[in-house]
Motif scaffolding. Sequence first.
Motif, PDB file in Angstrom:
ATOM      1  N   GLU A  22      -2.163   5.989   4.281  1.00  0.00           N
ATOM      2  CA  GLU A  22      -1.873   4.802   3.487  1.00  0.00           C
ATOM      3  C   GLU A  22      -3.206   4.654   2.376  1.00  0.00           C
ATOM      4  O   GLU A  22      -4.162   4.813   2.696  1.00  0.00           O
TER       5      GLU A  22
ATOM      6  N   GLU B 218     -12.460  -1.223   0.046  1.00  0.00           N
ATOM      7  CA  GLU B 218     -10.971  -0.647  -0.581  1.00  0.00           C
ATOM      8  C   GLU B 218     -11.445   0.039  -1.929  1.00  0.00           C
ATOM      9  O   GLU B 218     -12.234  -0.289  -2.632  1.00  0.00           O
TER      10      GLU B 218
ATOM     11  N   ARG C 252       0.700  -1.108  -0.161  1.00  0.00           N
ATOM     12  CA  ARG C 252       0.148   0.118   0.068  1.00  0.00           C
ATOM     13  C   ARG C 252       0.857   1.359  -0.064  1.00  0.00           C
ATOM     14  O   ARG C 252       1.933   1.393   0.782  1.00  0.00           O
TER      15      ARG C 252
END
Length: 514
Positions: free
Chosen positions: A190, A285, A179
């Motif tokens: 991040e 995500e 990441r």
Amino acid sequence: MADDTDTLIMLVASLLKPGDSFSQAEILDALVNCSGSVEDAAERLAQVASSSKGKRVSMPASSRKRKRDTKLDAWLKPPSKGTSTEHLKVPPQKVRRDEPKPKPLSSASAKPVTDLMTILRPPPSSEKKGPPKFAPLMLSSPALVAEHTPCTLHHSILPPELACELFYTMLDASRAWQRNKWWLFDKVVESPHLTSFFARRTNGLDDDESWQEAAQYWYNGRATEAPSTFPEPMERACQIIERVVNEEMAKRKRFKLEWGDPDAGSPPVWRANVAASNCYEGSKESVGWHSDQLTYLGPYPTIASLSLGTRRNFSLREVVPSQDADIRRARTFNIPLPHNSLTIMHASCQETFKHSIPPQSSIDLYRPAHPRGTHPANPDIGSHYDEHGHYRVLGAATANSSDPSIAKPPPSPPSAVSSTGASVDAAIEPSNCRINITFRFYRPDFRPGTIPKCHCGIPTILRPDMKSRVNGETDRYWWTCYAGAQNDGKGCKFWKIMDMKSEGRGPCVGGLKP
């Protein structure tokens, strides 16, 4: 609400005849008995004044002395059960026998009742209303995508077997991806997805393999090692995608700063020499609104984005230029991207639109149409089942090794591997992952060695002026310091306008040559 009560009292007083004098408490009592109607309260008080022949009959002392809630909503609401309303009633006035009783108001002679909210409602705003807002629009077909955005959508772009093979290859490789981390507002942030970077053995225009040695790219202000080369399935997919991209580019308008030689007399040639790859696992995500950095792509790049695995939405939103901000607003367009679909972001997309992969409340699992097979050998990347049925990363000795480079086996490995390398009776495992591969053309005139450095000694990044356009085109770009992304959030604030001619860049469609 005290100001509203005073307003109502003043309105009632203004409707009374000259000489009719009542206290605020008396007027308020009349308003209570008339359910807040200003005109009915004034009419009631006028009757009281008339019945006393100019001598005002005082309201009961108990009504004036009792503690009362003067909030408007307190007497607008109906009384609750068990609450006595006797104290709200005005006692009948004593009338002399020789005095004619006041005639009740007929509906014909009554004045129209004024709605209380017309008094309490604030006046209409004098501020100028902006252009209308539009709800997000779902672009569910290639025709809608082409109509509303500078993109084209292509379904089933790869042969089904190759699409599954490439998905397995990249999903296995993503175990080693990371990441991205960078500084933002004095904090290390991040990225909410895994990412990696690949480069072709050559720059796509010739057979010079020094391209790999020169590809010491910088990402988010951080120096990186030379990227891995394209895995064999990615190379095969890239050749198909290049053909489709060049066919689409031949149909479209070209921009003057776009890569190309107008004197060549041949159609544009787009070659993908790098690929940024991302893995989005699950529905949460994502990646926020952004436009891709143009540092090595140059102005007006074309980017081909391949989607593999579970379906996710791809969102686009225009950055409205300053000169149009008063006449229109940006609209969000959502494009559902299924497995084996290609989105081509054509020239001008990075200058005029931002894009994102938003989180979703839920997603459908992707069930590959073909089982796993042995990935072709590649010295840089890839994984397969060896002759013993062990799942291993290429270059590793055995799946049972303690070497950390060995990947853990998936839940259901194939029961056997045929002599041709194809798996036999392999279980097909559903996946909640989306693999995204964005094929890009790093222009030779923007090679890493030609990128100016800031006062921090770090290569700058190239940004377009998205807020200003001339004749519909962006013609201003600047180099800016990006050291703050990795240097504890501290940069040197360096920036300068890019000058294609003085920097020796080109050739460009508009005739500019180095």
